[in-house]
Enzyme design. Structure first.
Site, mmCIF file in Angstrom:
data_model
loop_
_atom_site.group_PDB
_atom_site.id
_atom_site.type_symbol
_atom_site.label_atom_id
_atom_site.label_comp_id
_atom_site.label_asym_id
_atom_site.label_seq_id
_atom_site.Cartn_x
_atom_site.Cartn_y
_atom_site.Cartn_z
ATOM 1 N N CYS A 71 -9.163 22.788 71.564
ATOM 2 C CA CYS A 71 -8.688 21.759 70.656
ATOM 3 C C CYS A 71 -8.335 20.499 71.450
ATOM 4 O O CYS A 71 -7.693 20.603 72.500
ATOM 5 C CB CYS A 71 -7.451 22.301 69.946
ATOM 6 S SG CYS A 71 -6.680 21.132 68.868
ATOM 7 N N CYS A 77 0.182 19.534 70.500
ATOM 8 C CA CYS A 77 0.450 20.189 69.221
ATOM 9 C C CYS A 77 1.473 21.312 69.386
ATOM 10 O O CYS A 77 1.475 22.034 70.370
ATOM 11 C CB CYS A 77 -0.850 20.742 68.648
ATOM 12 S SG CYS A 77 -0.639 21.559 67.075
ATOM 13 N N CYS A 80 -0.522 26.385 68.440
ATOM 14 C CA CYS A 80 -0.945 27.383 69.438
ATOM 15 C C CYS A 80 -0.330 27.068 70.795
ATOM 16 O O CYS A 80 -0.267 25.919 71.196
ATOM 17 C CB CYS A 80 -2.451 27.356 69.640
ATOM 18 S SG CYS A 80 -3.420 27.326 68.172
ATOM 19 N N CYS A 178 -8.474 22.432 62.435
ATOM 20 C CA CYS A 178 -7.649 23.317 63.252
ATOM 21 C C CYS A 178 -8.406 24.626 63.380
ATOM 22 O O CYS A 178 -8.728 25.268 62.380
ATOM 23 C CB CYS A 178 -6.298 23.546 62.592
ATOM 24 S SG CYS A 178 -5.346 24.784 63.479
ATOM 25 N N GLN A 311 0.579 37.538 53.542
ATOM 26 C CA GLN A 311 0.272 37.615 54.971
ATOM 27 C C GLN A 311 -0.794 36.588 55.338
ATOM 28 O O GLN A 311 -1.774 36.437 54.620
ATOM 29 C CB GLN A 311 -0.224 39.023 55.308
ATOM 30 C CG GLN A 311 0.833 40.097 55.126
ATOM 31 C CD GLN A 311 1.831 40.133 56.269
ATOM 32 O OE1 GLN A 311 1.673 39.432 57.263
ATOM 33 N NE2 GLN A 311 2.855 40.943 56.120
ATOM 34 N N TYR A 340 12.052 46.252 53.109
ATOM 35 C CA TYR A 340 11.609 44.887 53.428
ATOM 36 C C TYR A 340 10.179 44.723 52.893
ATOM 37 O O TYR A 340 9.263 44.360 53.616
ATOM 38 C CB TYR A 340 11.632 44.615 54.938
ATOM 39 C CG TYR A 340 12.942 44.930 55.624
ATOM 40 C CD1 TYR A 340 13.928 43.945 55.759
ATOM 41 C CD2 TYR A 340 13.191 46.199 56.150
ATOM 42 C CE1 TYR A 340 15.119 44.222 56.407
ATOM 43 C CE2 TYR A 340 14.382 46.483 56.793
ATOM 44 C CZ TYR A 340 15.348 45.499 56.917
ATOM 45 O OH TYR A 340 16.526 45.777 57.565
ATOM 46 N N GLU A 361 13.509 44.604 48.606
ATOM 47 C CA GLU A 361 13.261 43.287 49.187
ATOM 48 C C GLU A 361 14.367 42.345 48.711
ATOM 49 O O GLU A 361 14.795 42.398 47.576
ATOM 50 C CB GLU A 361 11.859 42.828 48.730
ATOM 51 C CG GLU A 361 11.580 41.346 48.754
ATOM 52 C CD GLU A 361 11.608 40.734 50.147
ATOM 53 O OE1 GLU A 361 11.074 41.334 51.095
ATOM 54 O OE2 GLU A 361 12.201 39.646 50.279
ATOM 55 N N ASP A 421 9.618 47.236 57.555
ATOM 56 C CA ASP A 421 8.840 46.095 58.059
ATOM 57 C C ASP A 421 9.766 44.876 58.054
ATOM 58 O O ASP A 421 9.577 43.939 57.288
ATOM 59 C CB ASP A 421 7.619 45.876 57.145
ATOM 60 C CG ASP A 421 6.717 44.767 57.640
ATOM 61 O OD1 ASP A 421 6.910 44.280 58.770
ATOM 62 O OD2 ASP A 421 5.806 44.370 56.885
ATOM 63 N N CYS A 448 7.621 42.806 64.047
ATOM 64 C CA CYS A 448 6.985 41.571 64.532
ATOM 65 C C CYS A 448 7.740 41.053 65.752
ATOM 66 O O CYS A 448 7.524 39.926 66.189
ATOM 67 C CB CYS A 448 6.917 40.524 63.433
ATOM 68 S SG CYS A 448 8.482 40.198 62.653
HETATM 69 N N1 SAH Z 1 6.322 44.249 54.093
HETATM 70 C C1 SAH Z 1 5.963 42.943 53.629
HETATM 71 C C2 SAH Z 1 6.888 41.811 54.104
HETATM 72 C C3 SAH Z 1 7.455 41.907 55.480
HETATM 73 S S1 SAH Z 1 8.271 40.437 56.003
HETATM 74 C C4 SAH Z 1 4.519 42.641 53.962
HETATM 75 O O1 SAH Z 1 3.895 43.346 54.736
HETATM 76 O O2 SAH Z 1 3.983 41.679 53.432
HETATM 77 C C5 SAH Z 1 9.967 40.886 55.913
HETATM 78 C C6 SAH Z 1 10.545 40.788 54.521
HETATM 79 O O3 SAH Z 1 11.911 41.216 54.577
HETATM 80 C C7 SAH Z 1 10.596 39.402 53.927
HETATM 81 O O4 SAH Z 1 9.939 39.429 52.702
HETATM 82 C C8 SAH Z 1 12.092 39.088 53.761
HETATM 83 O O5 SAH Z 1 12.372 38.333 52.611
HETATM 84 C C9 SAH Z 1 12.669 40.470 53.643
HETATM 85 N N2 SAH Z 1 14.097 40.651 54.010
HETATM 86 C C10 SAH Z 1 14.819 40.005 54.944
HETATM 87 N N3 SAH Z 1 16.045 40.529 55.063
HETATM 88 C C11 SAH Z 1 16.113 41.564 54.187
HETATM 89 C C12 SAH Z 1 17.122 42.519 53.862
HETATM 90 N N4 SAH Z 1 18.309 42.509 54.462
HETATM 91 N N5 SAH Z 1 16.834 43.441 52.928
HETATM 92 C C13 SAH Z 1 15.624 43.474 52.313
HETATM 93 N N6 SAH Z 1 14.641 42.594 52.580
HETATM 94 C C14 SAH Z 1 14.873 41.649 53.509
#
Ligand code: SAH
Length: 494
Positions: A71, A77, A80, A178, A311, A340, A361, A421, A448
């Site tokens: 790039c 930037c 990346c 991009c 995602q 989550y 969530e 997650d 992550c």
């Molecule tokens: N599993 C989903 C999203 C994962 S991202 C997927 O694969 O698409 C993490 C998520 O956790 C987000 O949506 C965020 O809003 C949520 N989150 C953050 N803190 C939280 C909590 N204390 N309890 C429940 N959800 C929560």
């Protein structure tokens, strides 16, 4: 060590921000734009107590892992950070980062023994399905980094520009394409610039709060080819919107003529009048087509609107979910918790193989989408809760809220598989305590951030969970982010 001094430094490692790490004068040095293996002349820019920041002056001996950035604005930037590194080395660095965290923070001896490898992207470019470009003007706007060569490389010579913020600032570096996003973005950028110039649609100025166009958000459903363009403006009275549609349609038609299967399905206008860093405002108005696009992850269908969480690397996401499903090892009669859960992607992905999936969530809007997505896919063995996982799940366990069948024989334990997650900060400790009480035979931890994963694993191992295996996934190529899917089991249930 003093500011502005010059040193020759050998780069030994990469930081979480993608900076090269080396040593000079007994100090740890962080140097942007260098890669592991470089020998570089650097100028000291900031000195702290035990570490310092340097600026790359000259590469003396280039690293064998160095690659020409793809790039023209790679250095300026804020996107990346690993463009000048070969992809092979990038994966190697990410793998080592995960293994180091698990050993150092997680206290896991020989983590390599549990490691099933890192799954890279098929290509480290063109993987993002969503882009958000701030809008400015070359003439009098907050535009930087555009050397004459940079601008000359543009095929579109308009005053209105779209770009990205330069690292740690709100100055805009104009871009035309991009390379981590879809090629169609170039058509969108051209159409917006041309239309805004022609019809005097002004760019928003963050300092004065004046002007109309703030951002352009684009989304491409990779599986269906459906495209959404969302203009973010300070007013609903954006002039000549129908002219924008024709300009955009013309560009997309040209793009399709080149053999691309992109379909413009949705043009929407989002209103954001606030002086805020948040890109989207509350209100979104339909301009053309429909207000959502449709995409698939595995066999599950999703309707994605401008505001939906979705995602951004759908190809890797599917691989991650496949791995989570493999680790969950569902036979069809399990009770699963997806904590989550966002818009319910994992819950819906697993529902077909389970007896019942519960999702929790924190964002009410995401749960609305999750419920809608369940309906859309005619999946009825899922139930979603809004709230903090660390509050909702203990409550569920205690009172069996919701439609949990109170008579099932497994009532004592009740839960077979737990999937978490969490965001980067990892799981709340109260939730880990609750999961211990739930005593699932399998737990799949999708993370992550390898450091918070390692911290949580240490806790879970102390609680009697056993680490079985883990796989790393590169979901954000050219940045230091890395995902890990981990399988834990409970010894007494094996
Ligand atoms: N599993 C989903 C999203 C994962 S991202 C997927 O694969 O698409 C993490 C998520 O956790 C987000 O949506 C965020 O809003 C949520 N989150 C953050 N803190 C939280 C909590 N204390 N309890 C429940 N959800 C929560």
């Amino acid at each position: 060590m003093e500011k502005n001094e010059l040193y020759t430094v050998t780069i030994e490692d990469m930081s979480d921000e993608g900076m090269g790490i080396g040593h000079a004068d007994g100090m740890v040095m962080f140097i942007k734009d260098t890669v592991v293996g470089d020998v570089a002349e650097i100028k000291v820019v900031k000195v702290k107590k035990s570490y310092a920041y340097g600026r790359l002056e000259k590469i003396i001996t280039p690293s064998p892992y160095r690659e020409e950035p793809f790039c023209p604005v790679a250095r300026q930037c804020g996107g990346c950070t690993l463009q000048h590194l070969t992809y092979e080395k990038e994966l190697d660095i990410k793998k080592n980062k995960v293994l180091n965290c698990l050993a150092r923070i997680g206290g896991i001896v020989n983590p390599e023994e549990y490691f099933e490898g890192i799954v890279g992207c098929d290509s480290p470019y063109r993987y993002r399905n969503k882009m958000q470009f701030p809008v400015s003007v070359r003439d009098g706007g907050n535009v930087v980094g555009g050397t004459k060569d940079h601008f000359d490389a543009f095929s579109c010579r308009m005053n209105t520009v779209l770009g990205f913020y330069a690292g740690r600032t709100h100055s805009i570096i104009p871009i035309e394409d991009c390379k981590i996003g879809h090629r169609v973005n170039k058509c969108i950028i051209t159409a917006v610039s041309r239309w805004a110039d022609k019809y005097h649609v002004t760019a928003y100025n963050e300092e004065t709060g004046e002007g109309i166009l703030r951002h352009v958000l684009t989304r491409v459903a990779f599986r269906t080819g459906e495209l959404m363009v969302c203009l973010v403006a300070t007013t609903r009275k954006v002039p000549e919107l129908e002219k924008f549609i024709s300009e955009l349609s013309r560009e997309i038609d040209k793009f399709r003529a080149g053999g691309n299967n992109i379909k413009l399905k949705s043009v929407v206008l989002n209103i954001n009048r606030e002086k805020t860093n948040k890109i989207l405002g509350e209100k979104t108005i339909l301009v053309n087509g429909q207000d959502y696009i449709t995409d698939y992850i595995g066999g599950v269908k999703f309707q994605i609107s401008a505001q939906s969480f979705y995602q951004v690397n759908p190809v890797q996401t599917e691989k991650i979910y496949e791995k989570a499903l493999e680790y969950a090892d569902l036979k069809g009669d399990e009770i699963v918790w997806d904590m989550y859960c966002g818009i319910g992607t994992i819950s819906l992905f697993m529902a077909d193989d389970a007896k019942k999936v519960y999702g929790v969530e924190i964002l009410p809007k995401a749960i609305e989408d999750a419920k809608k997505n369940a309906e859309l896919n005619e999946i009825s063995n899922v139930e979603f809760f809004v709230g903090k996982a660390e509050e909702v799940v203990p409550d569920w366990l205690e009172h069996r809220i919701g439609d949990y069948d109170k008579n099932v024989s497994k009532i004592k334990k009740g839960v077979d598989v737990v999937v978490v997650d969490p965001p980067r900060k990892g799981c709340d400790e109260k939730l880990l305590d609750t999961i211990e009480r739930m005593a699932p035979s399998r737990m799949v931890y999708i993370s992550c951030d390898p450091s918070t994963l390692s911290r949580d694993l240490r806790i879970l191992l102390e609680k009697g969970f056993k680490l079985e295996k883990f796989t790393a996934f590169d979901q954000f190529s050219r940045t230091m982010h890395c995902e890990v899917v981990t399988l834990l089991t409970r010894e007494e249930n094996k």
